[in-house]
Design a protein around this motif. Structure first.
Motif, PDB file in Angstrom:
ATOM      1  N   UNK A 140      55.872  37.718  36.993  1.00  0.00           N
ATOM      2  CA  UNK A 140      55.150  38.423  35.926  1.00  0.00           C
ATOM      3  C   UNK A 140      53.696  37.965  35.876  1.00  0.00           C
ATOM      4  N   UNK A 141      53.490  36.655  35.959  1.00  0.00           N
ATOM      5  CA  UNK A 141      52.118  36.112  35.919  1.00  0.00           C
ATOM      6  C   UNK A 141      51.282  36.642  37.077  1.00  0.00           C
ATOM      7  N   UNK A 142      51.845  36.620  38.272  1.00  0.00           N
ATOM      8  CA  UNK A 142      51.103  37.076  39.446  1.00  0.00           C
ATOM      9  C   UNK A 142      50.773  38.556  39.343  1.00  0.00           C
ATOM     10  N   UNK A 143      51.758  39.361  39.012  1.00  0.00           N
ATOM     11  CA  UNK A 143      51.546  40.815  38.978  1.00  0.00           C
ATOM     12  C   UNK A 143      50.542  41.191  37.893  1.00  0.00           C
ATOM     13  N   UNK A 144      50.667  40.598  36.727  1.00  0.00           N
ATOM     14  CA  UNK A 144      49.714  40.907  35.651  1.00  0.00           C
ATOM     15  C   UNK A 144      48.290  40.524  36.058  1.00  0.00           C
TER      16      UNK A 144
END
Length: 365
Positions: free
Chosen positions: A283-287
């Protein structure tokens, strides 16, 4: 050397293992090309292997894998006769294809998808029917339905799809099952099921319980971090599983793999914490990447997909120079595994660099 062999094998590409981490002076490198779990097996799993398997490697393993089979039966609420083990889910898929398809038969599956599918199908003597994904990297269910004919022996649903990480909805798979004759099997390949957070996704076990022609394949390689031990399983109708056993590699699943699988099931709560951590990292990477301007299909596995087209190979070079090995599909895109926090930070940095260079039109090889 010239030797007699099946000419169709010459048409196949060899399966390519993910590249090891590149060596870059002064920098820590990371392998994020094979969708491996970055966490080592739990201490309890390693201890179980040491205590229960190492002293017996001079003996053949239990070919049926009863300890694992009975534990999985209890976990899933099915009969042991509904479960078959293999050297990873790749081998149980191979067993299934060898059971149902041969010369003149067809196997329908999405493409691009798992690279082993065409190898498995061609080796069985059957023909692949590769149904192109939608522009968003998802299964085109209508096209898959249209591809089914009287030569079809198996339809594969790869959920989440590898390499695009897209999920397949329950409604879509039910529509597919309604259109497929009941004597044609439908395989739900769920190698990354533990990472799938799509609330609308199809659930293979639910469909197995409702439809007579569903087989589900899962693995201990990804969420359970046992990729090196090679153990996966299929859940299917009893007569299908019986047929799969007949074409299985004898003694294929080692005693160490069987012991580790049971120990991993015993430690599921601890392993779930690791899965949750990887999902949070995803989630952190994609956001962050979307904040940079990237358009990325919603990922539901432990990897994500950059659709890059003709720029793929050039952009791949930037990752390699940064000490990252990624999975490159020339002319199509790059698959990137969610790895250690430090590896993910490096992915974010490279993506920011590449995006800026691409949009300033100064991207160079």
């Amino acid at each position: 050397m010239v030797f007699r062999h099946r000419q169709v094998i010459d048409t196949l590409p060899s399966y390519k293992q993910g590249k090891p981490a590149p060596q870059v002076e002064g920098r820590r490198s990371f392998k994020i090309s094979s969708n491996e779990n970055p966490y080592a097996p739990l201490p309890s799993v390693r201890q179980a292997i040491s205590d229960k398997a190492l002293a017996r490697i001079n003996r053949y393993p239990d070919m049926r894998g009863w300890a694992v089979v009975e534990r999985l039966a209890a976990e899933t609420g099915v009969r042991p006769e509904n479960i078959q083990l293999g050297c990873g889910s790749t081998e149980v898929i191979t067993q299934l294809v060898n059971l149902v398809a041969g010369k003149g038969d067809e196997v329908v599956y999405p493409w691009r998808s798992f690279e082993a599918y065409p190898i498995i199908v061609t080796t069985a003597g059957a023909e692949s029917v590769q149904v192109p994904l939608t522009p968003e990297g998802a299964h085109d269910i209508d096209a898959m339905i249209a591809a089914v004919n009287d030569r079809t022996r198996l339809v594969i649903v790869n959920n989440p799809n590898n390499p695009t990480s897209t999920s397949v909805s329950d409604a879509d798979v039910r529509r597919l099952l309604a259109a497929v004759p009941q004597d044609v099997l439908v395989l739900i390949d769920e190698a990354y099921v533990q990472f799938n957070t799509d609330p609308d996704t199809c659930v293979g076990m639910d469909l197995f319980r409702e439809f007579p022609n569903v087989v589900v394949a899962q693995t201990f390689s990804k969420a359970y971090a046992l990729a090196g031990l090679r153990i996966g399983y299929a859940i299917g109708p009893e007569d299908v599983i019986d047929g799969m056993r007949k074409v299985a590699l004898p003694f294929g699943v080692s005693a160490a793999a069987q012991v580790a699988a049971v120990a991993s099931l015993d430690a599921y709560d601890e392993l779930s914490e690791r899965v949750d951590a990887l999902i949070a990292e995803r989630t952190r990477v994609i956001e962050t990447l979307r904040g940079q301007g990237w358009r990325i299909p919603v990922p539901n596995a432990n990897f994500f997909w950059l659709q890059l087209g003709e720029r793929t190979d050039v952009i791949a070079g930037y990752f390699e120079k940064a000490g990252l090995s990624v999975r490159v599909f020339s002319g199509e895109g790059i698959r990137i595994t969610i790895g250690e926090h430090e590896a993910n930070d490096l992915v974010i940095a490279v993506c920011a660099q590449v995006f800026a260079l691409t949009h300033s039109k100064v991207l160079v090889d």
